[in-house]
Design an enzyme around this catalytic site. Structure first.
Site, PDB file in Angstrom:
ATOM      1  N   CYS A  70       0.829  -1.203   0.000  1.00 23.06           N
ATOM      2  CA  CYS A  70       0.000   0.000   0.000  1.00 23.06           C
ATOM      3  C   CYS A  70       0.868   1.261   0.000  1.00 23.06           C
ATOM      4  O   CYS A  70       1.642   1.470   0.936  1.00 23.06           O
ATOM      5  CB  CYS A  70      -0.918   0.008   1.216  1.00 23.06           C
ATOM      6  SG  CYS A  70      -1.900   1.515   1.296  1.00 23.06           S
ATOM      7  N   CYS A  73       0.196   3.670   3.248  1.00 21.46           N
ATOM      8  CA  CYS A  73       0.560   3.315   4.620  1.00 21.46           C
ATOM      9  C   CYS A  73       1.909   3.966   4.951  1.00 21.46           C
ATOM     10  O   CYS A  73       2.814   3.967   4.120  1.00 21.46           O
ATOM     11  CB  CYS A  73       0.617   1.795   4.774  1.00 21.46           C
ATOM     12  SG  CYS A  73      -1.014   1.069   5.064  1.00 21.46           S
ATOM     13  N   ASN A 159     -13.733   7.502  -4.840  1.00 20.55           N
ATOM     14  CA  ASN A 159     -14.291   6.249  -5.345  1.00 20.55           C
ATOM     15  C   ASN A 159     -14.005   5.217  -4.274  1.00 20.55           C
ATOM     16  O   ASN A 159     -12.856   4.944  -3.978  1.00 20.55           O
ATOM     17  CB  ASN A 159     -13.601   5.803  -6.641  1.00 20.55           C
ATOM     18  CG  ASN A 159     -13.848   6.780  -7.779  1.00 20.55           C
ATOM     19  OD1 ASN A 159     -14.941   7.307  -7.912  1.00 20.55           O
ATOM     20  ND2 ASN A 159     -12.831   7.020  -8.589  1.00 20.55           N
ATOM     21  N   HIS A 172      -9.056   6.832   1.139  1.00 17.27           N
ATOM     22  CA  HIS A 172      -8.500   8.022   0.481  1.00 17.27           C
ATOM     23  C   HIS A 172      -9.472   8.541  -0.565  1.00 17.27           C
ATOM     24  O   HIS A 172     -10.374   7.830  -1.000  1.00 17.27           O
ATOM     25  CB  HIS A 172      -7.163   7.697  -0.190  1.00 17.27           C
ATOM     26  CG  HIS A 172      -7.307   6.909  -1.474  1.00 17.27           C
ATOM     27  ND1 HIS A 172      -7.683   5.578  -1.490  1.00 17.27           N
ATOM     28  CD2 HIS A 172      -7.159   7.272  -2.768  1.00 17.27           C
ATOM     29  CE1 HIS A 172      -7.742   5.156  -2.739  1.00 17.27           C
ATOM     30  NE2 HIS A 172      -7.441   6.162  -3.541  1.00 17.27           N
TER      31      HIS A 172
END
Ligand SMILES: [Zn+2]
Ligand SMILES: [Zn+2]
Length: 345
Positions: A70, A73, A159, A172
């Site tokens: 990710c 992170c 989204n 996010h």
């Protein structure tokens, strides 16, 4: 609650802005700016049939796949430091062209807004103060991007869920700053302006008043914002979150109104998750005034749309919607509002 912004650049030259409400949060020493990056080329093409722009961005096929580490992170990906509250930075895979060789507008700008350093929590699950920091970051970036001469329209959105195309599970959103006003936003503005010119009447102000008189479609009422299912909703579960005061964009929203927005927004998103007893897939869009010229009819609001009819069944836009632009909504907006309020569950 003063929210402190710390701006700088990532080692590859992309801009980054930290927003911190907690005085104990680390005040960062950001790396000195590296050479400005040249984002991968996209192309703007004018669709003369529909009178609107299309972006061809083939490099986005390469963007982070769901299985990768990710990038939001802390310490793993793009964001320096061991922790953060809210951070906004330039997207490594911008959808909009920063420079175009073709005649036409240039200067598109794409940012990522990470709501938290916690990979597992949703916007609706964050503490109220953190949602307020997210709202402040949206407002601050809207004001900053609207100042740029190459920006015509700032669009903040999220989204959420793979079904609506989110490539990262980390909570996010994104901000696009378009070098033109996209077609739907242009149409919304034209409709509002026409009514304003004819009757000195704001469609959003009038609608909020009516929804208060007959609250059958209202899902959350705040001090400064009301959330309701539109009378003519296009999608099974669709909510507008509208300020009571006639303000053109998030930058013009007062701090106490931002706090109320955080409260209303968090409750509405919680209602979406409650619908199917699982994290809901949704698209959250901020409809804001264009950067310029000032339009007296402009009234900001958020639109939250879930394409899901049930946990397993989504509405697929088909010939009516895609071919003709005519939506058929099989869900009654009043029933959708009752379901969102948790009635009959
Ligand atoms: Zn993450
Ligand atoms: Zn208004």
């Amino acid at each position: 609650m003063p929210i402190v912004r710390t701006s700088g650049r990532l080692p590859d030259g992309r801009a980054i802005h930290f927003y911190d409400a907690d005085p104990a949060s680390p005040r960062r020493e950001l790396a000195p700016p590296g050479p400005a990056t040249t984002p991968p080329a996209s192309q703007l093409r004018w669709d003369a049939w529909l009178d609107e722009w299309v972006v061809v961005a083939t490099h986005r096929q390469r963007r982070t796949a769901r299985s990768d580490v990710c990038p939001l992170c802390p310490s793993l990906g793009e964001i320096p430091g061991a922790s953060y509250e809210v951070v906004v930075f330039d997207n490594r895979y911008p959808a909009l062209p920063a420079v175009t060789g073709d005649p036409g507008p240039a200067g598109g700008h794409c940012e990522v807004v990470s709501y938290t350093d916690d990979h597992e929590v949703a916007l609706s699950g964050l503490p109220l103060s953190r949602v307020e920091t997210v709202v402040t970051a949206w407002a601050d970036r809207t004001a900053a991007l609207n100042e740029r001469p190459d920006v015509a329209q700032v669009f903040c959105f999220e989204n959420r869920g793979a079904v609506v195309g989110a490539t990262l599970a980390h909570p996010h959103g994104q901000i696009y700053a378009y070098p033109f006003v996209p077609a739907r936003l242009r149409r919304l503005a034209e409709v509002a302006d026409t009514r304003w010119d004819a009757h000195r009447e704001c469609v959003a102000c009038v609608t909020v008043g009516r929804e208060h008189e007959d609250p059958s479609r209202v899902v959350v009422t705040g001090e400064a914002w009301t959330a309701f299912v539109p009378y003519a909703a296009h999608w099974p579960y669709e909510v507008r979150v509208v300020p009571h005061r006639h303000v053109p964009d998030l930058a013009a929203v007062d701090p106490w109104e931002r706090a109320d927005l955080a409260h209303v927004l968090r409750r509405v998103l919680g209602q979406f998750d409650g619908l199917f007893q699982r994290p809901a897939a949704y698209v959250l869009s901020w409809i804001q005034a264009a950067a310029r010229p000032a339009r007296p009819a402009a009234h900001v609001y958020a639109e939250i749309v879930s394409p899901m009819r049930s946990p397993a069944d989504r509405k697929h836009p088909a010939a009516g919607e895609l071919g003709a632009g005519m939506y058929v909504n099989e869900m009654s907006p009043e029933r959708a509002a009752a379901a969102l309020r948790g009635e009959g569950r």
